[in-house]
Design a protein around this motif. Sequence first.
Motif, PDB file in Angstrom:
ATOM      1  N   ALA A  90       0.836  -1.206   0.000  1.00 32.25           N
ATOM      2  CA  ALA A  90       0.000   0.000   0.000  1.00 32.25           C
ATOM      3  C   ALA A  90       0.873   1.259   0.000  1.00 32.25           C
ATOM      4  CB  ALA A  90      -0.938  -0.004   1.195  1.00 32.25           C
ATOM      5  N   ALA A  91       1.960   1.249   0.760  1.00 26.65           N
ATOM      6  CA  ALA A  91       2.863   2.405   0.802  1.00 26.65           C
ATOM      7  C   ALA A  91       3.571   2.593  -0.539  1.00 26.65           C
ATOM      8  CB  ALA A  91       3.881   2.234   1.915  1.00 26.65           C
ATOM      9  N   LYS A  92       3.884   1.497  -1.206  1.00 27.32           N
ATOM     10  CA  LYS A  92       4.529   1.573  -2.523  1.00 27.32           C
ATOM     11  C   LYS A  92       3.578   2.203  -3.548  1.00 27.32           C
ATOM     12  CE  LYS A  92       6.453  -1.572  -5.974  1.00 27.32           C
ATOM     13  NZ  LYS A  92       6.694  -2.994  -6.254  1.00 27.32           N
ATOM     14  N   ILE A  93       2.300   1.810  -3.504  1.00 25.94           N
ATOM     15  CA  ILE A  93       1.305   2.387  -4.414  1.00 25.94           C
ATOM     16  C   ILE A  93       1.121   3.873  -4.114  1.00 25.94           C
ATOM     17  CG2 ILE A  93      -1.135   2.350  -5.066  1.00 25.94           C
ATOM     18  CD1 ILE A  93      -1.052  -0.693  -4.517  1.00 25.94           C
ATOM     19  N   ARG A  94       1.043   4.231  -2.841  1.00 24.50           N
ATOM     20  CA  ARG A  94       0.838   5.629  -2.443  1.00 24.50           C
ATOM     21  C   ARG A  94       2.027   6.503  -2.839  1.00 24.50           C
ATOM     22  NH1 ARG A  94       1.923   9.240   1.642  1.00 24.50           N
ATOM     23  NH2 ARG A  94       0.193  10.535   2.340  1.00 24.50           N
ATOM     24  N   SER A  95       3.239   5.935  -2.810  1.00 23.43           N
ATOM     25  CA  SER A  95       4.435   6.729  -3.096  1.00 23.43           C
ATOM     26  C   SER A  95       4.556   7.114  -4.569  1.00 23.43           C
ATOM     27  CB  SER A  95       5.685   5.970  -2.650  1.00 23.43           C
ATOM     28  OG  SER A  95       5.917   4.865  -3.495  1.00 23.43           O
ATOM     29  N   ILE A  96       3.786   6.483  -5.437  1.00 17.97           N
ATOM     30  CA  ILE A  96       3.830   6.827  -6.857  1.00 17.97           C
ATOM     31  C   ILE A  96       3.328   8.247  -7.085  1.00 17.97           C
ATOM     32  CG2 ILE A  96       2.781   6.272  -9.097  1.00 17.97           C
ATOM     33  CD1 ILE A  96       3.046   3.327  -8.187  1.00 17.97           C
ATOM     34  N   ARG A  97       2.255   8.633  -6.407  1.00 17.88           N
ATOM     35  CA  ARG A  97       1.738   9.998  -6.501  1.00 17.88           C
ATOM     36  C   ARG A  97       1.129  10.364  -5.149  1.00 17.88           C
ATOM     37  NH1 ARG A  97       2.461  14.195  -9.977  1.00 17.88           N
ATOM     38  NH2 ARG A  97       1.887  13.052 -11.839  1.00 17.88           N
ATOM     39  N   PRO A  98       1.982  10.767  -4.160  1.00 17.63           N
ATOM     40  CA  PRO A  98       1.433  11.131  -2.846  1.00 17.63           C
ATOM     41  C   PRO A  98       0.543  12.367  -2.964  1.00 17.63           C
ATOM     42  CG  PRO A  98       3.838  11.356  -2.881  1.00 17.63           C
ATOM     43  CD  PRO A  98       3.414  10.865  -4.218  1.00 17.63           C
ATOM     44  N   PRO A  99      -0.414  12.525  -2.071  1.00 17.30           N
ATOM     45  CA  PRO A  99      -1.326  13.667  -2.169  1.00 17.30           C
ATOM     46  C   PRO A  99      -0.588  14.986  -1.949  1.00 17.30           C
ATOM     47  CG  PRO A  99      -1.730  12.436  -0.163  1.00 17.30           C
ATOM     48  CD  PRO A  99      -0.732  11.661  -0.947  1.00 17.30           C
ATOM     49  N   GLU A 100      -0.899  15.954  -2.794  1.00 16.13           N
ATOM     50  CA  GLU A 100      -0.247  17.248  -2.648  1.00 16.13           C
ATOM     51  C   GLU A 100      -1.161  18.181  -1.846  1.00 16.13           C
ATOM     52  OE1 GLU A 100      -0.964  20.222  -4.544  1.00 16.13           O
ATOM     53  OE2 GLU A 100      -2.654  19.414  -5.628  1.00 16.13           O
ATOM     54  N   PRO A 101      -0.587  19.150  -1.122  1.00 23.30           N
ATOM     55  CA  PRO A 101      -1.365  19.927  -0.153  1.00 23.30           C
ATOM     56  C   PRO A 101      -2.201  21.065  -0.735  1.00 23.30           C
ATOM     57  CG  PRO A 101       0.921  20.560  -0.049  1.00 23.30           C
ATOM     58  CD  PRO A 101       0.841  19.419  -1.002  1.00 23.30           C
ATOM     59  N   TYR A 102      -2.046  21.405  -2.007  1.00 22.38           N
ATOM     60  CA  TYR A 102      -2.769  22.557  -2.546  1.00 22.38           C
ATOM     61  C   TYR A 102      -4.126  22.187  -3.121  1.00 22.38           C
ATOM     62  CZ  TYR A 102       1.617  24.894  -1.805  1.00 22.38           C
ATOM     63  OH  TYR A 102       2.741  25.397  -1.214  1.00 22.38           O
ATOM     64  N   LYS A 103      -4.183  21.168  -3.968  1.00 24.53           N
ATOM     65  CA  LYS A 103      -5.465  20.742  -4.531  1.00 24.53           C
ATOM     66  C   LYS A 103      -5.925  19.405  -3.958  1.00 24.53           C
ATOM     67  CE  LYS A 103      -5.057  23.099  -8.948  1.00 24.53           C
ATOM     68  NZ  LYS A 103      -4.993  22.908 -10.405  1.00 24.53           N
ATOM     69  N   GLY A 104      -5.036  18.681  -3.292  1.00 23.12           N
ATOM     70  CA  GLY A 104      -5.384  17.388  -2.710  1.00 23.12           C
ATOM     71  C   GLY A 104      -5.328  16.245  -3.713  1.00 23.12           C
ATOM     72  N   LYS A 105      -4.727  16.473  -4.882  1.00 24.55           N
ATOM     73  CA  LYS A 105      -4.633  15.425  -5.895  1.00 24.55           C
ATOM     74  C   LYS A 105      -3.595  14.389  -5.490  1.00 24.55           C
ATOM     75  CE  LYS A 105      -3.862  17.046  -9.939  1.00 24.55           C
ATOM     76  NZ  LYS A 105      -3.572  17.807 -11.156  1.00 24.55           N
ATOM     77  N   GLY A 106      -3.848  13.140  -5.862  1.00 24.89           N
ATOM     78  CA  GLY A 106      -2.887  12.084  -5.595  1.00 24.89           C
ATOM     79  C   GLY A 106      -3.542  10.842  -5.035  1.00 24.89           C
ATOM     80  N   ILE A 107      -2.711   9.919  -4.578  1.00 26.46           N
ATOM     81  CA  ILE A 107      -3.186   8.662  -3.997  1.00 26.46           C
ATOM     82  C   ILE A 107      -3.042   8.769  -2.482  1.00 26.46           C
ATOM     83  CG2 ILE A 107      -2.871   6.169  -3.920  1.00 26.46           C
ATOM     84  CD1 ILE A 107      -1.497   6.398  -6.662  1.00 26.46           C
ATOM     85  N   ARG A 108      -4.141   8.509  -1.776  1.00 27.06           N
ATOM     86  CA  ARG A 108      -4.120   8.591  -0.308  1.00 27.06           C
ATOM     87  C   ARG A 108      -4.796   7.369   0.288  1.00 27.06           C
ATOM     88  NH1 ARG A 108      -8.255  13.597   0.489  1.00 27.06           N
ATOM     89  NH2 ARG A 108      -7.090  14.399  -1.242  1.00 27.06           N
ATOM     90  N   TYR A 109      -4.493   7.127   1.553  1.00 29.48           N
ATOM     91  CA  TYR A 109      -5.174   6.052   2.270  1.00 29.48           C
ATOM     92  C   TYR A 109      -6.636   6.434   2.473  1.00 29.48           C
ATOM     93  CZ  TYR A 109      -0.553   4.207   3.371  1.00 29.48           C
ATOM     94  OH  TYR A 109       0.711   3.700   3.275  1.00 29.48           O
ATOM     95  N   HIS A 110      -7.496   5.435   2.606  1.00 26.08           N
ATOM     96  CA  HIS A 110      -8.913   5.683   2.844  1.00 26.08           C
ATOM     97  C   HIS A 110      -9.095   6.446   4.158  1.00 26.08           C
ATOM     98  CE1 HIS A 110     -13.184   5.052   2.526  1.00 26.08           C
ATOM     99  NE2 HIS A 110     -13.219   4.468   3.713  1.00 26.08           N
ATOM    100  N   LYS A 111      -9.841   7.508   4.116  1.00 28.43           N
ATOM    101  CA  LYS A 111     -10.122   8.398   5.258  1.00 28.43           C
ATOM    102  C   LYS A 111      -8.881   9.117   5.780  1.00 28.43           C
ATOM    103  CE  LYS A 111     -14.273   6.065   6.780  1.00 28.43           C
ATOM    104  NZ  LYS A 111     -14.987   5.456   7.875  1.00 28.43           N
ATOM    105  N   GLU A 112      -7.829   9.219   4.984  1.00 29.30           N
ATOM    106  CA  GLU A 112      -6.656  10.007   5.373  1.00 29.30           C
ATOM    107  C   GLU A 112      -6.993  11.483   5.200  1.00 29.30           C
ATOM    108  OE1 GLU A 112      -1.946  10.635   4.184  1.00 29.30           O
ATOM    109  OE2 GLU A 112      -3.192   9.340   2.967  1.00 29.30           O
ATOM    110  N   ILE A 113      -6.616  12.287   6.164  1.00 26.23           N
ATOM    111  CA  ILE A 113      -6.892  13.716   6.118  1.00 26.23           C
ATOM    112  C   ILE A 113      -5.638  14.428   5.638  1.00 26.23           C
ATOM    113  CG2 ILE A 113      -7.477  15.751   7.480  1.00 26.23           C
ATOM    114  CD1 ILE A 113      -9.033  13.792   9.337  1.00 26.23           C
TER     115      ILE A 113
END
Length: 178
Positions: free
Chosen positions: A145-168
Amino acid sequence: MSRIGKKFINLPEQIETSIDGSDIKIQGPKGKLIYTLPECIKIIESNRTLQLRKTNNNNKTQALYGLSRTVVNNMVTGVSNGFSKQLEIHGVGYRCQMDGNDLVLNVGYSHPIVIKPENSISIKVENNNLITVVGINKELVGQTAAKIRSIRPPEPYKGKGIRYHKEIIKRKVGKAGK
């Protein structure tokens, strides 16, 4: 003094264990896992419970005592219930799909990213934006799961990317215009 290491590990009815020196083999309805305990830790099985004991009392042994108990407990949970992690994809044009056993991610790069899971890990995709990683080994599930998330981590301006379910994601305010 480790409070976690002292706790007993209760074995459900469908779980079978075999202890061979420092190797412990746990088998259940979902599969089989093997773990080698450090030399300074011994395991004792008695009437459907497991308990870990330290052979000496130094700092290294103390550090490995609670860790070993948690790893063995996660093995029991994994072969009986299994573990899963969910990831969400946010972003315009971001999507994912399965190609056989491989996960194909289209997340804003010029080419699709292909992820091949380990043998004991299965990946499921729902609605092109929800990924579920399932397996019996907690460490491998979290690592995948961490490997998948690291491909495109969520960015703080628009929130685009891959995040864990219910991650804030803490959002930042953009550039102020004049």
